[in-house]
Design an enzyme around this catalytic site. Structure first.
Site, PDB file in Angstrom:
ATOM      1  N   HIS A  28       0.769  -1.372  -0.196  1.00  0.00           N
ATOM      2  CA  HIS A  28      -0.028  -0.066  -0.189  1.00  0.00           C
ATOM      3  C   HIS A  28       0.861   1.193  -0.017  1.00  0.00           C
ATOM      4  O   HIS A  28       1.157   1.881   1.098  1.00  0.00           O
ATOM      5  CB  HIS A  28      -0.795  -0.028   1.180  1.00  0.00           C
ATOM      6  CG  HIS A  28      -2.075   1.161   1.131  1.00  0.00           C
ATOM      7  ND1 HIS A  28      -3.228   0.739   2.023  1.00  0.00           N
ATOM      8  CD2 HIS A  28      -2.042   2.187   0.517  1.00  0.00           C
ATOM      9  CE1 HIS A  28      -3.810   2.034   1.621  1.00  0.00           C
ATOM     10  NE2 HIS A  28      -3.160   2.948   0.814  1.00  0.00           N
TER      11      HIS A  28
ATOM     12  N   HIS B 218      -5.870  -0.483   5.427  1.00  0.00           N
ATOM     13  CA  HIS B 218      -5.759   0.331   6.700  1.00  0.00           C
ATOM     14  C   HIS B 218      -6.851   0.212   7.713  1.00  0.00           C
ATOM     15  O   HIS B 218      -7.664   1.199   8.084  1.00  0.00           O
ATOM     16  CB  HIS B 218      -5.698   1.865   6.432  1.00  0.00           C
ATOM     17  CG  HIS B 218      -6.246   2.498   5.365  1.00  0.00           C
ATOM     18  ND1 HIS B 218      -7.635   2.269   5.170  1.00  0.00           N
ATOM     19  CD2 HIS B 218      -6.018   3.227   4.138  1.00  0.00           C
ATOM     20  CE1 HIS B 218      -7.981   2.875   4.148  1.00  0.00           C
ATOM     21  NE2 HIS B 218      -7.208   3.342   3.502  1.00  0.00           N
TER      22      HIS B 218
ATOM     23  N   ASP C  11       0.736   2.662   3.562  1.00  0.00           N
ATOM     24  CA  ASP C  11      -0.032   3.649   3.364  1.00  0.00           C
ATOM     25  C   ASP C  11       0.721   4.906   2.905  1.00  0.00           C
ATOM     26  O   ASP C  11       0.379   6.192   3.262  1.00  0.00           O
ATOM     27  CB  ASP C  11      -1.146   3.823   4.021  1.00  0.00           C
ATOM     28  CG  ASP C  11      -2.299   4.697   3.260  1.00  0.00           C
ATOM     29  OD1 ASP C  11      -2.171   5.003   1.984  1.00  0.00           O
ATOM     30  OD2 ASP C  11      -3.287   5.031   3.976  1.00  0.00           O
TER      31      ASP C  11
ATOM     32  N   HIS D 143       1.746   5.087  -2.038  1.00  0.00           N
ATOM     33  CA  HIS D 143       1.397   6.147  -3.123  1.00  0.00           C
ATOM     34  C   HIS D 143       2.524   6.738  -3.801  1.00  0.00           C
ATOM     35  O   HIS D 143       3.407   7.437  -2.984  1.00  0.00           O
ATOM     36  CB  HIS D 143       0.491   7.281  -2.414  1.00  0.00           C
ATOM     37  CG  HIS D 143      -0.886   6.578  -2.050  1.00  0.00           C
ATOM     38  ND1 HIS D 143      -2.034   6.716  -2.647  1.00  0.00           N
ATOM     39  CD2 HIS D 143      -1.226   6.160  -0.641  1.00  0.00           C
ATOM     40  CE1 HIS D 143      -2.937   6.079  -2.084  1.00  0.00           C
ATOM     41  NE2 HIS D 143      -2.626   5.878  -0.618  1.00  0.00           N
TER      42      HIS D 143
END
Ligand SMILES: [Zn+2]
Ligand SMILES: [Zn+2]
Length: 423
Positions: free
Chosen positions: A61, A233, A306, A63
């Site tokens: 996860h 999450h 994340d 970005h």
């Protein structure tokens, strides 16, 4: 072909149930084997005395922001940050600009990752076109382009009907649907968890129920469709319990926890620092304990960061204007050591399982093990080394880290990707 021998390390490979001091042999791009290899000659020897040798860590996860927001991160800088954190493979989320919703977009990620030559990158495709929630994206084309899973992360899939069809369609390709579970009407204008602290600070809250109603909906749809569901999450006690019960009923659902959700609470917002603002928000102490319990009993199979980079000028805004999210790749290991290993919640093999073979299984990628013949992604961890977290020395382009100044233990020492030393 180059042969490497990693010697004297504590080799932990949960996929094979291995935890012993032995050698790891690498030939070319693949694992040759563990233990003595009488016919092999090492060109290079890496001494791993006192260290842990494990499959390269997988962060499912992340970005990476490219294309569209290269001021926050690029595929090159994000994968450099991954290596510094001991991570050899990342799955990148599709909320780029434009969204990762086509075969060409997935192929672009592989191309840029190849150019950067750091960690492996596995693109996650958008569920809906443009992540607009209206129309399914070209799932088949995305699979063709190498997308390993599907999500509209950053946003939930608001329509239950579209989520149902996504689960049905992805099931045909045996791909998981990753759910960002949030009811947007319940979280509107919220900046933190709704509870005693939000009341005290006079800030608008996001209730735990906003996550739980969506976790419940998506589990129901997974049961209906037989699709493969992964909850991103997980942050509330109620969500952990929903996933636990669903797994007991045999529903195909997995769950993930982030280091910040098992380490920090909503009390951190007392300083109004936007580095504690994320979605889902930091929750109560009781929720943190429930997430840890979920990790301990196997309800939550995966740990992922994340990693959500935002350029400093964006996070400097007032709390209600600042974007959600924090970076995490370069602090993943020491925060897990501090919150999970040192208090005795997880053993090293249990932790490494949640960072290697388990995310590999959710994504269906052939990584996360030191099996002979596997791609030689290896992380050598120095579990004892002490250091101070200084975001200014990070390889990530962004600095939005809530752990700045923390004195921690445990760090990646050497990282190999496809048989080459990269860190
Ligand atoms: Zn999300
Ligand atoms: Zn995310």
């Amino acid at each position: 072909m180059q042969t490497i021998r990693i010697t004297n390390g504590r080799v932990i490979d949960p996929a094979q149930g291995i935890d012993q001091v032995t050698d790891v042999w690498i030939q070319g791009e693949t694992i040759l084997g563990l233990g003595p290899q009488p016919t092999a000659q090492a060109d290079h020897v890496i001494d791993a005395s006192g260290k842990i040798v494990c499959p390269g860590l997988i962060d499912m996860h992340v970005h990476l922001r490219e294309p569209g927001r290269e001021e926050d991160e690029t595929i090159a800088t994000g994968t450099a940050a991954a290596l510094a954190g001991g991570v050899t493979s990342v799955a990148c989320m599709p909320n780029t600009e434009p969204a990762l919703d086509s075969q060409a977009a997935a192929e672009f990620v592989y191309l840029q990752a190849d150019r950067a030559g750091n960690a492996n990158v596995f693109p996650v495709g958008a569920i809906t076109k443009g992540r607009q929630g209206q129309e399914l994206a070209e799932i088949g084309g995305l699979v063709e382009g190498g997308a390993v899973a599907f999500t509209d992360d950053g946003s939930p899939v608001v329509s239950a009907e579209i989520m149902r069809r996504a689960l049905e369609y992805c099931r045909m390709f045996n791909k998981a649907v990753l759910s960002h579970a949030e009811d947007l009407e319940l979280t509107r204008d919220g900046v933190m968890h709704e509870g005693f602290e939000s009341m005290r600070l006079g800030l608008r809250g996001m209730p735990a129920a906003a996550e739980e109603v969506m976790v419940h909906r998506d589990i129901t749809l997974a049961e209906l469709t037989g699709g493969r569901l992964h909850i991103l999450h997980v942050s509330t006690a109620g969500s952990v319990e929903l996933i636990r019960q669903a797994r007991r009923r045999g529903i195909n659902v997995s769950g993930e926890a982030t280091p910040h959700h098992f380490t920090l609470t909503d009390k951190c917002l007392r300083g109004f620092d936007s580095n504690y603002k994320m979605a889902p928000p930091l929750r109560s102490d009781q929720d943190v304990q429930a997430v840890i319990a979920g990790l301990k009993d196997g309800t939550l199979e995966v740990i992922a960061t994340d990693h959500a980079p935002h350029a400093p000028e964006k996070k400097m805004r007032e709390l209600d204007q600042a974007p959600n999210g924090i970076i995490g790749l370069e602090t993943l290991l020491p925060i897990c050591v501090m919150s999970l290993i040192e208090p005795g919640h997880l053993t090293w093999p249990q932790l490494i399982e949640k960072l290697t073979v388990n995310p590999a299984r959710v994504l269906g990628i052939d990584r996360g093990t030191l099996n002979p013949g596997a791609k030689a992604d290896v992380t050598i961890i120095d579990p004892k080394t002490e250091w101070t977290i200084e975001p200014n020395s990070f390889r990530s382009k962004s600095r939005n880290c809530p752990f700045a100044g923390w004195k921690v233990r445990g760090r990646a020492h050497t990282v190999l990707v496809n048989g080459k030393v990269k860190y």
